[in-house]
Design a protein around this motif. Structure first.
Motif, mmCIF file in Angstrom:
data_model
loop_
_atom_site.group_PDB
_atom_site.id
_atom_site.type_symbol
_atom_site.label_atom_id
_atom_site.label_comp_id
_atom_site.label_asym_id
_atom_site.label_seq_id
_atom_site.Cartn_x
_atom_site.Cartn_y
_atom_site.Cartn_z
ATOM 1 N N TYR A 64 0.800 -1.276 0.073
ATOM 2 C CA TYR A 64 -0.067 -0.104 -0.053
ATOM 3 C C TYR A 64 0.824 1.230 -0.055
ATOM 4 O O TYR A 64 0.261 2.322 -0.181
ATOM 5 C CB TYR A 64 -0.963 -0.059 1.336
ATOM 6 C CG TYR A 64 -1.826 -1.318 1.035
ATOM 7 C CD1 TYR A 64 -3.017 -1.150 0.172
ATOM 8 C CD2 TYR A 64 -1.539 -2.179 1.999
ATOM 9 C CE1 TYR A 64 -3.980 -2.314 0.435
ATOM 10 C CE2 TYR A 64 -2.296 -3.482 2.014
ATOM 11 C CZ TYR A 64 -3.527 -3.575 1.289
ATOM 12 O OH TYR A 64 -4.214 -4.575 1.254
ATOM 13 N N ASN A 65 2.047 1.070 -0.052
ATOM 14 C CA ASN A 65 2.965 2.218 -0.238
ATOM 15 C C ASN A 65 2.996 3.152 0.915
ATOM 16 O O ASN A 65 2.718 4.369 0.646
ATOM 17 C CB ASN A 65 2.865 2.835 -1.532
ATOM 18 C CG ASN A 65 3.925 4.066 -2.131
ATOM 19 O OD1 ASN A 65 5.122 3.817 -1.362
ATOM 20 N ND2 ASN A 65 3.645 4.931 -2.905
ATOM 21 N N THR A 66 2.914 2.808 2.246
ATOM 22 C CA THR A 66 2.720 3.652 3.237
ATOM 23 C C THR A 66 4.116 4.114 3.800
ATOM 24 O O THR A 66 5.097 3.544 3.477
ATOM 25 C CB THR A 66 2.089 3.072 4.495
ATOM 26 O OG1 THR A 66 2.602 1.758 4.805
ATOM 27 C CG2 THR A 66 0.741 2.609 4.096
ATOM 28 N N GLN A 67 4.208 5.037 4.563
ATOM 29 C CA GLN A 67 5.560 5.391 5.172
ATOM 30 C C GLN A 67 5.702 4.695 6.558
ATOM 31 O O GLN A 67 5.175 4.883 7.648
ATOM 32 C CB GLN A 67 5.268 6.930 5.394
ATOM 33 C CG GLN A 67 5.070 7.801 4.126
ATOM 34 C CD GLN A 67 6.426 7.757 3.370
ATOM 35 O OE1 GLN A 67 7.497 7.660 3.504
ATOM 36 N NE2 GLN A 67 6.182 7.727 2.053
ATOM 37 N N ASP A 68 6.897 4.092 6.685
ATOM 38 C CA ASP A 68 7.150 3.056 7.874
ATOM 39 C C ASP A 68 8.406 4.217 8.662
ATOM 40 O O ASP A 68 9.434 4.139 7.852
ATOM 41 C CB ASP A 68 7.568 1.809 7.313
ATOM 42 C CG ASP A 68 8.324 1.087 8.521
ATOM 43 O OD1 ASP A 68 7.973 1.614 9.832
ATOM 44 O OD2 ASP A 68 8.832 0.158 8.195
ATOM 45 N N HIS A 69 8.179 4.710 9.361
ATOM 46 C CA HIS A 69 9.037 5.488 10.429
ATOM 47 C C HIS A 69 9.603 4.987 11.542
ATOM 48 O O HIS A 69 10.162 5.653 12.340
ATOM 49 C CB HIS A 69 8.604 7.174 10.405
ATOM 50 C CG HIS A 69 8.596 7.518 8.993
ATOM 51 N ND1 HIS A 69 7.908 8.704 9.199
ATOM 52 C CD2 HIS A 69 8.965 7.337 7.707
ATOM 53 C CE1 HIS A 69 7.732 9.280 7.691
ATOM 54 N NE2 HIS A 69 8.674 8.489 7.033
ATOM 55 N N ASP A 72 0.459 7.061 17.064
ATOM 56 C CA ASP A 72 -0.545 8.149 16.672
ATOM 57 C C ASP A 72 -0.750 8.190 15.043
ATOM 58 O O ASP A 72 -2.213 8.661 14.695
ATOM 59 C CB ASP A 72 -0.551 9.502 17.095
ATOM 60 C CG ASP A 72 -0.088 9.327 18.742
ATOM 61 O OD1 ASP A 72 -0.669 8.774 19.179
ATOM 62 O OD2 ASP A 72 0.699 10.156 19.051
ATOM 63 N N VAL A 73 0.066 8.118 14.212
ATOM 64 C CA VAL A 73 -0.373 8.305 12.771
ATOM 65 C C VAL A 73 -1.034 7.218 12.129
ATOM 66 O O VAL A 73 -2.223 7.230 11.639
ATOM 67 C CB VAL A 73 1.055 8.122 11.952
ATOM 68 C CG1 VAL A 73 0.951 7.742 10.532
ATOM 69 C CG2 VAL A 73 2.085 9.337 12.508
#
Length: 1018
Positions: free
Chosen positions: A340-345, A623-624
């Motif tokens: 899903y091309n999410t941001q993993d930080h 939280d994101v």
């Protein structure tokens, strides 16, 4: 301890020695051993104002913390006059010393006792409670310590005269006493005072108990203070040396050569400085060994505790460790990010470096096992490998998707693990590629392993070599940037120290991703080769101080990962690394700090940085995902309010059950339906062969005997070669059609159209895999052969049924033949007149040919099926006479269709006559001009069809339907294991939204559980 007799001049020595033990020496002071004189002068008057006042505190020390003895320096400018002054004023000085010593002893006893008690309580609070582990020490040890009387043991000792004979070299003893004096001189004012030797037994026992409880911690404190003292002395000596080397006010006319005393003083200062540096290095190494000893003891103790807890692992639910919870979150995020091309930080330690720079070796040293494939110069890391390090009672490794544990203490398991990693890497690489972005997840547990998550990336290359894909370099850069662009990822930059720093590629890449160096740790490998090959070792100092590269970093480390042999063990590499740095001038000359070397210090630093980053960022990431979950749930409620949130796997299970229900419905088909379909389809398949190859050739014969003989031969050949195969093909096609019909009928019952693609794929794959039982063909051949050999029609209904079957067949063939003739000759006059359609030239020729051949048939009604050559010539000449040019082949083709129509018309007329011929048939057509052998032929064909259909129906219902159901289940199982297949067959926004929502919920729950555990650990 020796006691000096009444002739000794130092009263402090009398106060410090006991009067009830030892040997009395009645010798003058000048004849005492140098050690005794050193003790005497230590407590005698001193005219040197720079010497610090005497402190009577004592420290416990061990052989590991001894420093080399430094000879005491005589007071400058005193010469021998101090001894002469002592003889003149020894009475006054003695009185003053006694008074001073009284106040000193009293003050230090009170203050030191309070400080000792406070220090002891602080250390006691810091020490863990070892009462739970008393079971480790056997009971007889405690009983033995209670039964031993130390006073009796002291009284049983021999006198000092006997021991003196067995004493070792007094020089070593002098070194020990010198070290004791150095400890006494460096003690702070708050340390416990020196107790008199004639104290009570209780006080002695209490002091020894404190000593026992401090253990290695007390020694570490002593060594730390020694390091601080030596560093201060080194700085002081270096400052003094530089002051002498460059005086602030040079003389106007300096002498050309310095005087010999100045040269001697400079050389002595330099030697002193070198000696202090060596002592500092030696003390630092002792401190490091002491730390390793403490860590080893702690590791063994934790291993015992973990093994004790592991015994009850089957009696209670296993609680996952903190790092395992975090690793699960990263695994889920990895899949979620890929889909899903999410941001993993979330933080992880990203290990990057040039190819063959030693990335894998550093990771193996941190994991304490040789777990990765080895290669000489070739690319071995072909895909990212995520390694989760955690502590456990046993040193084992395990893949995320496998239940097998690899024992890392066994060489065969290590070899199997390396082979498995290599296979997974090669399997993840697609055809035509060299590297893959697919992550291999591995967990390693063991005693004393630092908890963290590391990702080993393929090495950065500068040139694509033969055998590599053309885009290998760009792919590696893309993978590395994808991991490093995470703002919370810790970049472990590995640089090969044995090659020129200017050849490094990875430093520029790291500088682009982290220009300020806030999350980068630089590691210089192969320092042993670097020190040997570099002409200027200061270049290594520039590297580890961050002055050579433009990149910045949090910390700089120098490590040695072995001698380059693939057979080296981790322990041997550690020993080699420790020996190298112990003897290396890089550390001895101060180019490297002690905390910047060895992979052990690197592991500790990386682990601390990792957990610091985790604590700072994990709640923000939670939280994101909480906000993302709210958005997805809102979209689902607005678009699909009446549907359950079924993800792709749940939808697949639902479709799977529907397909299996449809397959089961095949067993509900009635036998009559199966047989009627099979009989009809089989006759459609074989009717042409029966008419063209069996009936027409046999009908050309002149008598019934020849007709029956020809029919029997052709039927036998047909049965042996073609008929069983055709029958099985018809049965298989019928099964497919019925299966598709049931699936189509089931679709109308409020079925979700999201399953259409999947059901079609399952049907096609199941039919493709289904193979008819070959043994059924042989039995079917025998049955068909027996059915065709039977000629006995038992009753009139069977005769009538055969005639009806024959009439229907012939009429159908006649209709087809007339249609072919109409197409050949074109429209007749009515169609031309009504529809304004004309014949084509070819149709005109065929029409003229047809008219000529019809006249020939009228003249010869019993003509054979084939035209003779002279007849063809006659027809062609007649047509040429009417100005129609015709080819002989066209004449024969037209004749074939005309004769076929003529024959079928005669056969239908003959069939009508045979309706009343059953009586003659029973008499075998004796004394009758009517012969109905063609009716018998069609009866045999019809009976064969009925028997074959019945046989195929039994095989379908008893065997093939079940086998088809089994094939469908296998296909469904295979599709269920293939995520790529499911993603291709079950698609749509609804599916993606449900899948996304499930993943976000799972990630949020995992993150919350991890955060709770993290807070509890704090």
């Amino acid at each position: 301890m020796l006691r000096v007799g009444s002739q000794a001049a130092c009263m402090a020595c009398r106060n410090l020695v006991s009067t009830n033990m030892g040997v009395r020496f009645r010798v003058p002071l000048q004849k005492l051993h140098p050690l005794s004189r050193a003790i005497h002068h230590r407590y005698s008057g001193n005219t040197n104002p720079q010497r610090p006042p005497h402190r009577t505190a004592a420290r416990y020390f061990t052989s590991m913390s001894r420093l080399p003895m430094r000879p005491p320096k005589p007071p400058p400018g005193s010469g021998g006059r101090s001894h002469q002054q002592q003889r003149h004023f020894w009475v006054a000085r003695l009185a003053s010393r006694l008074l001073k010593l009284r106040y000193i002893l009293l003050g230090t006893a009170v203050g030191g006792g309070y400080t000792a008690k406070k220090t002891y309580e602080e250390w006691k609070d810091m020490l863990p409670d070892f009462s739970e582990y008393n079971w480790i020490i056997p009971d007889f040890v405690w009983e033995l310590s209670e039964q031993i009387d130390l006073d009796k043991l002291a009284q049983a000792l021999p006198e000092m005269e006997e021991i003196a004979k067995l004493l070792p070299d007094f020089d070593k003893i002098g070194e020990n006493f010198t070290f004791l004096k150095s400890l006494l001189s460096s003690e702070t004012s708050g340390d416990p005072p020196l107790k008199a030797t004639d104290s009570s037994a209780a006080a002695t026992h209490d002091t020894s108990d404190k000593q026992y409880k401090k253990g290695l911690l007390g020694e570490l404190i002593l060594i730390q203070q020694q390091i601080q003292q030596h560093e201060e002395e080194v700085r002081r000596a270096a400052a003094a040396n530089s002051t002498r080397a460059s005086p602030p006010e040079p003389a106007p006319s300096p002498p050309p050569n310095p005087s010999p005393p100045q040269q001697k003083r400079k050389s002595s200062d330099k030697e002193k400085l070198d000696q202090l540096q060596e002592e500092l290095l030696r003390t630092q190494l002792k401190y490091q060994r002491m730390l390793e000893r403490l860590e080893k003891e702690n590791k063994e103790l934790r291993k015992v505790v973990l093994q004790k807890d592991d015994k009850g692992i089957h009696q209670r639910k296993v609680k996952k460790s903190l790092i395992d919870l975090y690793s699960e979150v990263l695994d889920i995020l990895s899949d979620y990010d890929a889909n899903y091309n999410t941001q993993d930080h979330l933080p992880r330690v990203v290990v990057v470096g040039d190819q063959s720079a030693g990335k894998t070796s550093v990771l193996e040293m941190i994991a304490q096992a040789r777990i990765f494939p080895r290669g000489s110069g070739e690319m071995m890391t072909r895909s990212p490998v995520k390694v989760t390090l955690s502590e456990g009672p046993h040193h084992v490794a395990m893949f995320k998707d496998s239940g097998r544990e690899f024992d890392l203490t066994k060489e065969e398991d290590l070899a199997a693990l390396r082979h498995e990693i290599e296979l997974r890497m090669r399997k993840s690489v697609k055809e035509g590629q060299t590297v893959s972005s697919e992550t291999i997840s591995l967990s390693v547990k063991g005693p004393g392993i630092q908890r963290m998550v590391l990702v080993d990336l393929p090495g950065v290359i500068s040139t694509v070599t033969a055998g590599m894909a053309s885009d290998t370099k760009e792919t590696i850069f893309r993978i590395s940037k994808a991991y490093m662009q995470n703002p919370n990822a810790i970049i472990l930059c590995i640089q090969d120290g044995s090659v020129d720093a200017e050849r490094s590629i990875v430093t520029d890449l790291v500088s682009q991703m982290d220009p300020h160096g806030k999350r980068t740790i630089f590691v210089l490998t192969k320092v042993d080769l670097a020190e040997k090959n570099l002409a200027s070792p200061s270049r290594i100092q520039q590297i580890v101080e961050g002055k050579l590269f433009p990149m910045k970093a949090l910390g700089y480390f120098a490590v040695v990962t072995g001698k380059g042999s693939t057979g080296e063990s981790i322990d041997s590499i550690k020993d080699y690394e420790e020996d190298f740095f112990q003897n290396s001038r890089l550390l001895r000359d101060g180019m490297l700090k002690a905390h910047q070397v060895t992979t052990k210090n690197l592991s500790l630093a990386v682990s601390d940085c990792f957990w610091k980053m985790v604590r700072e960022s994990v709640e923000q990431q939670a939280d994101v995902f909480k906000a993302s979950r709210f958005n997805l749930e809102t979209e689902w409620k607005n678009n699909y309010p009446r549907l359950r949130e079924l993800d792709r796997n749940e939808l697949y299970e639902k479709a799977k059950n529907e397909i299996l229900d449809e397959v089961i419905s095949l067993s509900q088909v009635t036998p009559q339906h199966w047989e009627s379909i099979l009989q009809k389809k089989l006759w459609e398949r074989v009717s042409t062969h029966v008419i063209e190859n069996i009936y027409l050739p046999a009908a050309q014969t002149m008598d019934s005997g020849t007709f029956n003989t020809t029919v029997d031969i052709k039927l036998k050949q047909w049965t042996d070669k073609q008929l069983p195969h055709k029958a099985l093909e018809v049965a298989w096609e019928t099964l497919q059609e019925e299966f598709a019909r049931f699936m189509a009928e089931y679709k109308g019952k409020d079925q979700d159209d999201i399953f259409d693609k999947l059901k079609e794929a399952v049907k096609d794959e199941s039919i493709k895999r289904h193979k008819w039982n070959e043994r059924a063909m042989d039995s079917l051949r025998v049955i068909q052969h027996n059915a065709l050999e039977d000629r006995s029609i038992t009753d009139k209904p069977q005769w009538d049924a055969a005639i009806q079957f024959m009439e229907e067949t012939l009429q159908s063939r006649l209709k087809d033949t007339e249609s072919v003739i109409r197409d050949m000759v074109g429209p007749d006059w009515k169609q031309r007149w009504m529809n304004w359609i004309n014949r084509t030239p070819d149709q005109h020729i065929r029409n003229e040919t047809k008219n000529e051949l019809e006249r020939l048939l009228k003249l010869h009604d019993e003509h054979t099926a084939y035209l003779a050559n002279d007849e063809v010539t006659t027809v062609r000449k007649n047509l040429e006479g009417r100005a129609v040019e015709v080819d002989p082949v066209l004449i024969k083709d037209t004749w074939h269709q005309l004769y076929r129509r003529h024959f079928l018309q005669k056969a239908l007329a003959h069939c009508s006559l045979c309706k009343r011929g059953f009586y003659y048939y029973q008499r075998h057509f004796v004394d009758s001009e009517l012969e109905c052998n063609d009716v018998v032929l069609f009866w045999r064909i019809q009976r064969m069809l009925v028997i074959t259909a019945n046989t195929l129906r039994q095989q379908l219902t008893n065997t093939e339907v079940r086998r088809l159901e089994k094939n469908v289940k296998e296909v469904l199982e295979d599709f269920g294991e293939d995520m790529e297949k499911k993603s291709h067959l079950i698609t749509g926004r609804r599916v993606q939204l449900a899948e996304d929502l499930k993943k976000v919920r799972e990630i949020q729950e995992k993150l919350e559980a991890f955060i709770d555990s993290l807070h509890k650990e704090k």
